[in-house]
Write an enzyme that holds these catalytic residues in place. Structure first.
Site, PDB file in Angstrom:
ATOM      1  N   TYR A  78      27.827  56.935  16.162  1.00 43.30           N
ATOM      2  CA  TYR A  78      29.129  57.129  16.809  1.00 43.30           C
ATOM      3  C   TYR A  78      29.279  56.142  17.957  1.00 43.30           C
ATOM      4  O   TYR A  78      28.681  56.280  19.016  1.00 43.30           O
ATOM      5  CB  TYR A  78      29.282  58.584  17.250  1.00 43.30           C
ATOM      6  CG  TYR A  78      29.657  59.430  16.054  1.00 43.30           C
ATOM      7  CD1 TYR A  78      30.958  59.874  15.874  1.00 43.30           C
ATOM      8  CD2 TYR A  78      28.718  59.699  15.064  1.00 43.30           C
ATOM      9  CE1 TYR A  78      31.310  60.590  14.754  1.00 43.30           C
ATOM     10  CE2 TYR A  78      29.059  60.414  13.933  1.00 43.30           C
ATOM     11  CZ  TYR A  78      30.357  60.862  13.784  1.00 43.30           C
ATOM     12  OH  TYR A  78      30.707  61.559  12.661  1.00 43.30           O
TER      13      TYR A  78
ATOM     14  N   LYS B 209      17.432  60.232   6.302  1.00 41.22           N
ATOM     15  CA  LYS B 209      17.404  59.193   5.267  1.00 41.22           C
ATOM     16  C   LYS B 209      16.260  58.235   5.586  1.00 41.22           C
ATOM     17  O   LYS B 209      16.413  57.012   5.629  1.00 41.22           O
ATOM     18  CB  LYS B 209      18.752  58.461   5.218  1.00 41.22           C
ATOM     19  CG  LYS B 209      18.937  57.560   3.992  1.00 41.22           C
ATOM     20  CD  LYS B 209      18.946  58.320   2.679  1.00 41.22           C
ATOM     21  CE  LYS B 209      19.227  57.361   1.532  1.00 41.22           C
ATOM     22  NZ  LYS B 209      19.058  58.031   0.215  1.00 41.22           N
TER      23      LYS B 209
ATOM     24  N   ASP C 258      21.397  62.527   0.897  1.00 45.72           N
ATOM     25  CA  ASP C 258      22.146  62.512  -0.354  1.00 45.72           C
ATOM     26  C   ASP C 258      21.691  63.633  -1.285  1.00 45.72           C
ATOM     27  O   ASP C 258      22.506  64.357  -1.866  1.00 45.72           O
ATOM     28  CB  ASP C 258      22.048  61.151  -1.033  1.00 45.72           C
ATOM     29  CG  ASP C 258      20.627  60.600  -1.090  1.00 45.72           C
ATOM     30  OD1 ASP C 258      19.748  61.123  -0.368  1.00 45.72           O
ATOM     31  OD2 ASP C 258      20.392  59.655  -1.857  1.00 45.72           O
TER      32      ASP C 258
ATOM     33  N   ASP D 290      28.007  65.660  10.916  1.00 36.17           N
ATOM     34  CA  ASP D 290      29.463  65.719  10.855  1.00 36.17           C
ATOM     35  C   ASP D 290      29.928  65.918   9.416  1.00 36.17           C
ATOM     36  O   ASP D 290      30.802  66.738   9.119  1.00 36.17           O
ATOM     37  CB  ASP D 290      30.040  64.427  11.437  1.00 36.17           C
ATOM     38  CG  ASP D 290      31.465  64.589  11.928  1.00 36.17           C
ATOM     39  OD1 ASP D 290      32.003  65.712  11.900  1.00 36.17           O
ATOM     40  OD2 ASP D 290      32.052  63.587  12.366  1.00 36.17           O
TER      41      ASP D 290
ATOM     42  N   ASP E 121      31.379  69.776   7.428  1.00 35.97           N
ATOM     43  CA  ASP E 121      32.625  69.908   6.677  1.00 35.97           C
ATOM     44  C   ASP E 121      32.349  70.357   5.243  1.00 35.97           C
ATOM     45  O   ASP E 121      33.093  71.173   4.685  1.00 35.97           O
ATOM     46  CB  ASP E 121      33.383  68.575   6.663  1.00 35.97           C
ATOM     47  CG  ASP E 121      34.226  68.373   7.916  1.00 35.97           C
ATOM     48  OD1 ASP E 121      33.859  68.937   8.971  1.00 35.97           O
ATOM     49  OD2 ASP E 121      35.247  67.668   7.846  1.00 35.97           O
TER      50      ASP E 121
END
Length: 354
Positions: free
Chosen positions: A132, A185, A218, A242, A246
């Site tokens: 970010y 990751k 993933d 983030d 969702d």
């Protein structure tokens, strides 16, 4: 203990509508628990503050926040912010006041049509660095454009941030089922995600009673969609958190049911996961539940942080009131398949508080 000043900031779009519901609930809650005094402190932010005073986050608001025990922030239309006089309020407050853990629960509710029942997960997302760009450098945005057709985005990962986030996640898991999932990751982002994963594993050694597993982000997205009941507390980095929060909201009925809390050691800010929904702003049909449940989380945080069971009890009562209204099925805003207004939903929750 018992008396709390709570900053209330409307935000943009549907913010003034859903935060008006929060104010109504604060008034109702004040009359329900002896020894509790919740004093709302209205502070200007966002596009309305910019129109009035030339800044989305006025200096007077920043100063006043220092005097409050907790904060409530409405959604923001940050894609309309541009220039130094229009800072992203969320980013500034999270970074400046070290609100390092963004806690985002997603749980299914009886009576709400959703992909799954009996889901109860919490994403614990790092909040102050990562990809970010508005919060990872002292000066500048963290995005570089060496040529007109090339952009380099800098990600910041520090051991300090990873460690305090991990502890927040493990402490939360101790209040729940005792299962922590680390999402990363590290197979590709070997240094950044590697540092995150190694630090979290080191913290896990201090919590031998916890069950700990980890997934590449993933693969985890697939597992979360296919078997969400197998997970509890999910600890991850800023960008991954983030996205996954969702996704989690989509499993249980949508963002209208997705609360959030930005928590640090000394302060916390209630802030729903959803955005400002400018397409329905001013129509009085926004679902206020995510913001109301965010208030419940803030009350629980105040109770836990200040060893004040009365504050925690208020948070629990508010959570139960929302569950009661949803279970009856009589009041539904349009996002939940009904035609109730924001005010209708708010009144029903106040009524359920008894």
């Amino acid at each position: 203990m018992g008396a709390y000043r709570l900053a209330v900031m409307d935000g943009d779009g549907i913010g003034p509508e859903v935060i008006a519901s929060v104010r109504t609930l604060l008034t109702a809650l004040n009359d329900m628990e002896p020894g509790i005094d919740l004093t709302p402190v209205d502070l200007p932010v966002g596009l309305a503050a910019y129109e009035r005073g030339g800044n989305t986050l006025p200096a007077s608001t920043l100063a006043a926040l220092e005097t409050c025990d907790g904060w409530i922030l409405g959604p923001l239309t940050t894609h309309q912010y541009a220039g130094p006089a229009m800072p992203n309020i969320s980013a500034v407050l999270r970074k400046r006041f070290e609100l390092f853990a963004n806690i985002r629960p997603a749980r299914s509710y009886p009576g709400i049509e959703a992909l799954y029942s009996n889901v109860d997960v919490v994403v614990v997302r790092e909040n102050t660095e990562g990809f970010y760009a508005d919060r990872n450098l002292l000066n500048g945005t963290g995005e570089l454009m060496p040529t007109p057709d090339t952009v380099l985005s800098v990600r910041v990962v520090t051991q300090r941030a990873c460690e305090r986030l991990a502890r927040a996640g493990f402490d939360l898991a101790r209040r729940r089922s005792g299962h922590v999932t680390l999402v990363h990751k590290a197979n590709v982002l070997r240094l950044g995600c590697g540092l995150f994963l190694d630090t979290c594993r080191a913290v896990a050694a201090d919590y031998p009673d916890m069950r700990v597993d980890d997934f590449h982000v993933d693969a985890f997205a697939m597992h979360l969609v296919m078997r969400p009941r197998d997970f509890d507390v999910i600890v991850t980095t800023n960008l991954f958190g983030d996205v996954l929060s969702d996704l989690s909201a989509g499993l249980i009925g949508g963002l209208g049911l997705a609360p959030g809390l930005n928590a640090g050691h000394e302060r916390a800010m209630a802030q729903a996961v959803h955005g400002s929904a400018p397409d329905i702003a001013g129509r009085g049909i926004a679902n206020p539940i995510a913001s109301i449940l965010s208030l419940a989380m803030l009350l629980d945080w105040l109770g836990t942080t200040h060893a004040d069971p009365n504050a925690s009890n208020l948070g629990a009562r508010l959570q139960t009131a929302v569950e009661t209204v949803l279970a009856t099925g009589r009041v539904r805003t349009p996002d939940l398949g009904g035609s109730a207004t924001t005010a209708d939903m708010t009144a029903a929750i106040v009524g359920a508080l008894g």
